[in-house]
Design an enzyme around this catalytic site. Sequence first.
Site, short mmCIF file in Angstrom:
data_model
loop_
_atom_site.label_atom_id
_atom_site.label_comp_id
_atom_site.label_asym_id
_atom_site.label_seq_id
_atom_site.Cartn_x
_atom_site.Cartn_y
_atom_site.Cartn_z
N ARG A 41 68.45 -21.14 -43.58
CA ARG A 41 68.18 -20.57 -42.27
C ARG A 41 69.31 -20.99 -41.33
O ARG A 41 69.49 -22.18 -41.06
CB ARG A 41 66.82 -21.04 -41.73
N ALA A 80 70.99 -18.62 -13.11
CA ALA A 80 70.60 -19.36 -14.31
C ALA A 80 71.78 -20.21 -14.78
O ALA A 80 72.93 -19.97 -14.40
CB ALA A 80 70.17 -18.41 -15.42
N LEU A 82 72.95 -23.65 -17.85
CA LEU A 82 72.64 -24.57 -18.94
C LEU A 82 72.10 -25.89 -18.43
O LEU A 82 72.41 -26.32 -17.31
CB LEU A 82 73.89 -24.84 -19.77
N GLU A 97 71.84 -24.66 -9.85
CA GLU A 97 72.29 -23.30 -10.16
C GLU A 97 72.09 -22.36 -9.00
O GLU A 97 72.93 -21.50 -8.73
CB GLU A 97 71.56 -22.78 -11.41
N GLU A 101 75.38 -20.53 -7.56
CA GLU A 101 75.55 -19.10 -7.78
C GLU A 101 75.21 -18.26 -6.55
O GLU A 101 75.74 -17.16 -6.40
CB GLU A 101 74.72 -18.64 -8.98
N PRO A 119 63.93 -16.94 -30.90
CA PRO A 119 63.52 -18.01 -31.82
C PRO A 119 63.82 -17.74 -33.28
O PRO A 119 63.76 -18.67 -34.09
CB PRO A 119 62.01 -18.13 -31.56
N GLY A 120 64.15 -16.52 -33.64
CA GLY A 120 64.53 -16.24 -35.03
C GLY A 120 65.94 -16.66 -35.36
O GLY A 120 66.30 -16.77 -36.54
N GLU A 124 67.32 -21.93 -28.27
CA GLU A 124 67.39 -22.00 -26.81
C GLU A 124 66.00 -21.87 -26.18
O GLU A 124 65.25 -20.95 -26.48
CB GLU A 124 68.29 -20.90 -26.24
#
Length: 208
Positions: A41, A80, A82, A97, A101, A119-120, A124
């Site tokens: 995976r 947004a 990190l 942020e 921004e 999620p696949g 994150e």
Amino acid sequence: MTIKDTPEEWEIRRTQTPFVGKKTSVRTDEVVMPGGAVVDRDYQVHPGSVAVLALDDADRAVVLRQYRHPVRQKLWEIPAGLLDVPGENPLHAAQRELYEEAHVKAEDWRVLADVYTTPGGCDEAVRIFLARGLSEAEGDRFAVEDEEADMELARVPVDELVRGVLAGDLHNNCLVVGVLSLVAARSGDGLDALRPAEAPWPARPFEA
């Protein structure tokens, strides 16, 4: 049956990290499936993010338009960024942020939604905040560079954003989830019933 996501981890026989970038990396795990087969995976390892749906007194959301190279589009988004520091308080990151921004600060902060973006293929996790009681931030504006140097800033009525989402004109996941979560909260128990800004976040634990 309780409809709730639950933690679980299948056996990992071996892990490799074939790529390490500036902020993210790619990991390959050999995972044991329920039937006993072992499969690879591949997924992106991500530090996590925060996003802010900032509403002014006229029920307009602060949005920005930014070029996103992987999809070759300029997308309308909400502020947004990190989680740059492991264990960083997500509220503090969201406040940073919004300042960087949009040069805006807010008095009232709530959690709108916590999501895994893809999620696949990526771990994150994003916490989306609702910010109200907006005012202009103090001090100098944050110096922008790269894609942000071409960024456009606007305030758009929430109803217009909802129409754009449902029409297929707006695609940024944080904007889509944030705007539709706002509408759902308003039609439910109300915005004051949303989780507090410092609510626990198991996907990215932090210190208060």
